[in-house]
Design a protein around this motif. Structure first.
Motif, PDB file in Angstrom:
ATOM      1  N   LEU A 435      -6.595   5.640   1.686  1.00 43.00           N
ATOM      2  CA  LEU A 435      -6.473   6.595   0.588  1.00 43.00           C
ATOM      3  C   LEU A 435      -5.119   6.455  -0.101  1.00 43.00           C
ATOM      4  O   LEU A 435      -4.100   6.250   0.557  1.00 43.00           O
ATOM      5  N   CYS A 436      -5.132   6.576  -1.435  1.00 37.64           N
ATOM      6  CA  CYS A 436      -3.868   6.616  -2.162  1.00 37.64           C
ATOM      7  C   CYS A 436      -3.467   8.079  -2.330  1.00 37.64           C
ATOM      8  O   CYS A 436      -4.227   8.870  -2.876  1.00 37.64           O
ATOM      9  N   LYS A 437      -2.269   8.392  -1.868  1.00 34.33           N
ATOM     10  CA  LYS A 437      -1.848   9.787  -1.879  1.00 34.33           C
ATOM     11  C   LYS A 437      -1.604  10.312  -3.286  1.00 34.33           C
ATOM     12  O   LYS A 437      -1.798  11.489  -3.555  1.00 34.33           O
ATOM     13  N   SER A 438      -1.181   9.432  -4.187  1.00 34.77           N
ATOM     14  CA  SER A 438      -0.848   9.987  -5.508  1.00 34.77           C
ATOM     15  C   SER A 438      -2.037  10.103  -6.456  1.00 34.77           C
ATOM     16  O   SER A 438      -2.110  11.034  -7.238  1.00 34.77           O
ATOM     17  N   CYS A 439      -3.017   9.156  -6.401  1.00 33.02           N
ATOM     18  CA  CYS A 439      -4.128   9.287  -7.348  1.00 33.02           C
ATOM     19  C   CYS A 439      -5.484   9.485  -6.685  1.00 33.02           C
ATOM     20  O   CYS A 439      -6.508   9.467  -7.362  1.00 33.02           O
ATOM     21  N   THR A 440      -5.517   9.613  -5.350  1.00 34.14           N
ATOM     22  CA  THR A 440      -6.744   9.791  -4.548  1.00 34.14           C
ATOM     23  C   THR A 440      -7.728   8.631  -4.653  1.00 34.14           C
ATOM     24  O   THR A 440      -8.921   8.800  -4.383  1.00 34.14           O
ATOM     25  N   TRP A 441      -7.239   7.455  -5.003  1.00 30.37           N
ATOM     26  CA  TRP A 441      -8.090   6.266  -4.960  1.00 30.37           C
ATOM     27  C   TRP A 441      -8.517   6.006  -3.508  1.00 30.37           C
ATOM     28  O   TRP A 441      -7.754   6.221  -2.568  1.00 30.37           O
ATOM     29  N   LEU A 442      -9.759   5.547  -3.317  1.00 28.78           N
ATOM     30  CA  LEU A 442     -10.263   5.199  -1.990  1.00 28.78           C
ATOM     31  C   LEU A 442     -10.701   3.751  -2.005  1.00 28.78           C
ATOM     32  O   LEU A 442     -11.307   3.308  -2.975  1.00 28.78           O
ATOM     33  N   ALA A 475      -0.224  -2.149  -2.577  1.00 29.86           N
ATOM     34  CA  ALA A 475      -0.063  -0.985  -3.445  1.00 29.86           C
ATOM     35  C   ALA A 475      -1.434  -0.559  -3.948  1.00 29.86           C
ATOM     36  O   ALA A 475      -2.397  -1.328  -3.875  1.00 29.86           O
ATOM     37  N   CYS A 476      -1.507   0.648  -4.472  1.00 35.78           N
ATOM     38  CA  CYS A 476      -2.776   1.161  -4.974  1.00 35.78           C
ATOM     39  C   CYS A 476      -3.220   0.363  -6.191  1.00 35.78           C
ATOM     40  O   CYS A 476      -2.468   0.240  -7.154  1.00 35.78           O
ATOM     41  N   PRO A 477      -4.433  -0.220  -6.163  1.00 27.48           N
ATOM     42  CA  PRO A 477      -4.876  -1.020  -7.311  1.00 27.48           C
ATOM     43  C   PRO A 477      -5.072  -0.162  -8.570  1.00 27.48           C
ATOM     44  O   PRO A 477      -5.134  -0.694  -9.670  1.00 27.48           O
ATOM     45  N   GLN A 478      -5.127   1.147  -8.403  1.00 27.40           N
ATOM     46  CA  GLN A 478      -5.378   2.006  -9.553  1.00 27.40           C
ATOM     47  C   GLN A 478      -4.080   2.480 -10.212  1.00 27.40           C
ATOM     48  O   GLN A 478      -3.918   2.405 -11.413  1.00 27.40           O
ATOM     49  N   CYS A 479      -3.120   2.966  -9.388  1.00 27.97           N
ATOM     50  CA  CYS A 479      -1.904   3.518  -9.990  1.00 27.97           C
ATOM     51  C   CYS A 479      -0.633   2.765  -9.580  1.00 27.97           C
ATOM     52  O   CYS A 479       0.451   3.067 -10.062  1.00 27.97           O
ATOM     53  N   GLY A 480      -0.770   1.819  -8.680  1.00 27.22           N
ATOM     54  CA  GLY A 480       0.397   1.034  -8.302  1.00 27.22           C
ATOM     55  C   GLY A 480       1.291   1.670  -7.257  1.00 27.22           C
ATOM     56  O   GLY A 480       2.242   1.051  -6.776  1.00 27.22           O
TER      57      GLY A 480
HETATM   58 ZN    ZN Z   1      -3.256   5.416  -6.551  1.00 35.48          ZN
END
Ligand code: ZN
Ligand code: ADP
Ligand code: ZN
Length: 727
Positions: A435-442, A475-480
């Motif tokens: 899980l990405c803590k900042s944008c909730t990407w899974l 890193a998160c592929p959605q928000c970095g």
């Molecule tokens: Zn993210």
């Protein structure tokens, strides 16, 4: 020349006519090589006749009949035909699913087996006095002395003994002093003493013995540790005395070594073969031929073993009959347990279904008198009692890395007492979610509607449905953002947590990730039996059927997930699983304890579990099934459709419904997306049909299947699943 009608491994539900290759009359069941399209295929001769269904000038001639392979016996052909009819699957594909791959390939059979053999001293050999061998025959003397001391020898060992020994082995064979058997597995048990039977075991054995020559389905319903294996052994022994063959089915390959060792040590003079998916093709074909020739008297294996030719079959045992692994989930979707019942009926022999938690179908058949019901209600080992079950309400306690304080305390205590514990969590990997803590990407699988599981040991993400793996992202592929967090717990994470809390404990993790290799289980089992392990962490692989005498504590984590599932069998499965897991504790003199972490300690399931009351909970579930019209009160079939687009799949199902004329007692549901709506890049939907009459459902399916086969469906793959277990 005769016309032969051949079953081929093609998705067309009919036989293919050929002119026989030569004038020698072929046998039904023979393997034959025929031209098909531009290539050659191996098929099975199903019938022989004078006229063909095809004009004579269009008929092709078969290439040759493989006369070095024994034909499939008529009773087995009948069994294949039953499966083809019942599961609505082309006969050629049914047969090819059942016979060893080696027989299906057009390569010739190996002339000489490459599987290592063992030469074992027979009773005749035992009776030969060493002194009867003249002193000048030194090697012969040596060899016999070795055999008498060790009981057996391999050809390699013989060669080392003397270059002349291999030749002597042939001589011994001819004289019947030794017999040639397949190499046995390394996992062996010292022959355990024959126990004094419990009253319940005696009652069970007597009941079966009284009707030993008749078809009967016996439900051997015995609580965990009640000594079902001993009942199997005693009944097996009766049939061995009558020179009959015994077929034993187990749900998991991992259960074979233990059961195999038990049977081998009880019947050392009997040839036993074990058949499962980890055999190489040559081993498999050797086993099959030994069974077919009647040389092997005990055949033990996983579901596919049900299709082994056994000319003297006298008994079938299905251990852990409730287990879903008996159902094949692709290709021919058969239930080995159900096919086994058909086979027993066909052969007019008894079949034993053993379980501590019978499937509701079998249980229902037992209470309504269709099956003979034998109940073992006490544990066999003197003074062994069922474990005490306690719940830890995870809504009111803090968890430390998934583990509650009471569980940690219990683990500590068990360690001090030098006994074994097991922590059960039905998820492998490190964490089920990233899980990405900042944008909730899974992290999700691009090919399936599933989340990717974090595997820290291999530093990757994996889909447990399609096997796809990818590198753990930095890193998160959605928000970095770099703050990616593994969420939830899997076996690897619990293993790591336990290692931190109990640095001196010897911890062993057991899940599908570390048991893939053939030898892994033997290592694990001996490590447990020899007390080289303090804490086991594992999935349901550990829960099934094993007998670990020193295990006294079981902790269960995250069991709740299936409590409120939409799958109507989820609760039944969870209940069975927990009874099985709990059943691993306290099997010998050590009293057992089970600690279950749950958010719903008051759920009826947990209440029944606490009292080890299978019957009470089975009654609750049966009531629900009756009200909702689910099995065992109805019989179901599922039409599955897969396509690149869900609309195509649903469209196909709508066409399938349009083909149905209103039929009495057949209930048709709406097409819906499957629970796993996307798998391996395909979108999936299904359509459920059910009836309270199995016969009516079968009649309906036969007719429907023919119509379905005619729907043009270029982009859709469809399958029919009779008695489905997964939706
Ligand atoms: Zn993210
Ligand atoms: P389950 O019913 O769970 O399959 P098992 O057959 O594994 O149970 O038996 C559990 C334990 O009880 C085994 O260790 C077995 O050796 C022991 N056992 C079985 N029968 C007897 C008996 N009659 N007396 C004492 N111990 C027994
Ligand atoms: Zn996937």
């Amino acid at each position: 020349m005769a016309i032969i009608r051949v079953a081929l491994d093609v998705p067309i539900d009919s036989l293919f006519d050929y002119i026989a290759p030569d004038a020698t009359p072929p046998d039904v069941g023979s393997f034959v090589r025929v031209p098909f399209g531009k290539k050659f295929m191996i098929g099975i001769i199903m019938t022989i006749s004078d006229d063909a269904h095809v004009p004579h000038d269009k008929l092709k001639q078969a290439e040759d009949i493989l006369r070095n392979i024994p034909p499939i016996p008529p009773t087995l052909i009948e069994l294949f035909e039953f499966c083809s009819r019942y599961y609505h699957y082309p006969i050629g594909m049914v047969i090819m699913n059942g016979v060893p791959t080696r027989l299906r390939s057009i390569k010739p059979l190996p002339q000489r087996s490459i599987t290592p053999f063992l030469f074992r001293l027979t009773e005749t050999g035992h009776a030969i006095a060493l002194s009867s061998i003249p002193g000048r025959n030194k090697t012969k003397h040596h060899l016999l002395a070795h055999l008498k001391e060790v009981g057996n020898i391999t050809s390699k060992e013989a060669k080392q003994l003397s270059p002349r020994a291999p030749k002597l082995l042939q001589e011994f064979l001819v004289q019947g002093w030794i017999e040639k058997i397949l190499m046995e597995p390394e996992f062996t048990l010292n022959a355990p003493p024959i126990l004094q039977l419990t009253t319940e075991q005696i009652t069970a054995i007597n009941a079966i013995q009284a009707e030993i020559g008749l078809f009967n389905t016996w439900l051997l319903h015995g609580i965990t540790g009640s000594g079902k294996t001993e009942v199997y052994l005693q009944v097996t022994s009766m049939l061995l005395k009558q020179k009959r063959q015994i077929l034993i089915l187990v749900p998991e390959i991992n259960l074979t070594p233990q059961l195999e060792a038990i049977f081998r040590s009880r019947f050392p003079a009997t040839r036993l073969i074990s058949l499962h998916s980890k055999l190489n093709p040559t081993e498999r074909i050797n086993g099959w031929l030994q069974a077919q020739r009647g040389e092997a008297s005990i055949v033990l294996g996983t579901r596919l073993t049900i299709f082994t030719p056994l000319p003297r079959l006298g008994l079938i045992i299905v251990d852990e009959e409730h287990d879903h692994s008996f159902k094949q989930q692709d290709g021919l979707r058969y239930s080995a347990r159900d096919v086994a019942i058909f086979r027993a009926k066909q052969a007019n022999i008894p079949i034993l279904l053993g379980s501590a938690t019978p499937s509701l179908e079998s249980y229902y058949n037992a209470i309504t008198g269709r099956y003979r019901w034998i109940h073992l209600r006490t544990r066999a080992v003197k003074n062994a009692t069922l474990p005490v079950i306690r719940y830890v309400n995870t809504r009111s306690v803090q968890l430390k890395e998934g583990l509650s304080e009471p569980l940690l305390v219990a683990l500590e205590k068990t360690l001090t007492q030098k006994q074994q514990s097991m922590v059960f969590i039905n998820r492998r990997g490190y964490a089920p979610v990233l899980l990405c803590k900042s944008c909730t990407w899974l992290a999700t699988c691009s090919r399936c509607s599933s989340r990717l599981v974090v595997h820290l040991t291999q530093k990757n993400l994996r889909c447990h449905y399609c096997g796809h793996t990818e590198q753990l992202p930095q890193a998160c592929p959605q928000c970095g953002d770099q703050d990616l967090m593994p969420f939830g717990h899997g076996t690897q994470r619990i293993e790591a947590a336990l290692a931190k809390f109990f640095p001196h404990a010897r911890i062993l993790r057991v899940d599908r990730d570390n048991t893939r290799r053939k030898e892994a289980w033997q290592f694990i089992l001996s490590a447990i039996h020899e007390q080289q392990v303090d804490i086991l962490v594992g999935t349901q692989l550990l829960a099934k059927g094993h007998d670990f005498p020193n295990l006294s504590l079981v902790g269960v984590l995250n069991a709740d997930t299936s409590l409120y599932s939409i799958d109507f069998r989820a609760e039944e499965r969870l209940f069975a699983q927990l009874i099985q897991v709990a059943g691993r504790a306290g099997r010998a003199e050590t009293a057992g304890e089970v600690l279950i972490q749950t958010e719903f300690p008051d759920h009826p399931l947990y209440n029944a579990l606490k009292h080890h009351n299978y019957d009470a909970y089975a009654q609750i579930l049966l009531k629900e099934r009756e009200i909702t019209h689910f099995p065992p009160y109805t019989y179901q079939a599922l039409l599955n459709a897969e396509a690149p687009q869900i609309a195509t799949a649903l469209n196909f199902l709508t066409m399938a419904i349009a083909l149905i004329e209103p039929t009495e007692q057949i209930e048709i549901f709406d097409p819906v997306p499957a629970q796993m709506a996307r798998l391996k890049g395909l979108e999936r939907a299904h359509l459920l049909v059910q009836s309270c009459s199995r016969k009516k459902l079968q009649l309906f399916l036969s007719d429907w299947y023919i119509k379905l086969s005619k729907i043009p469906h270029r982009k859709v793959r469809w399958t029919l699943d009779v008695d489905p277990l997964e939706f």
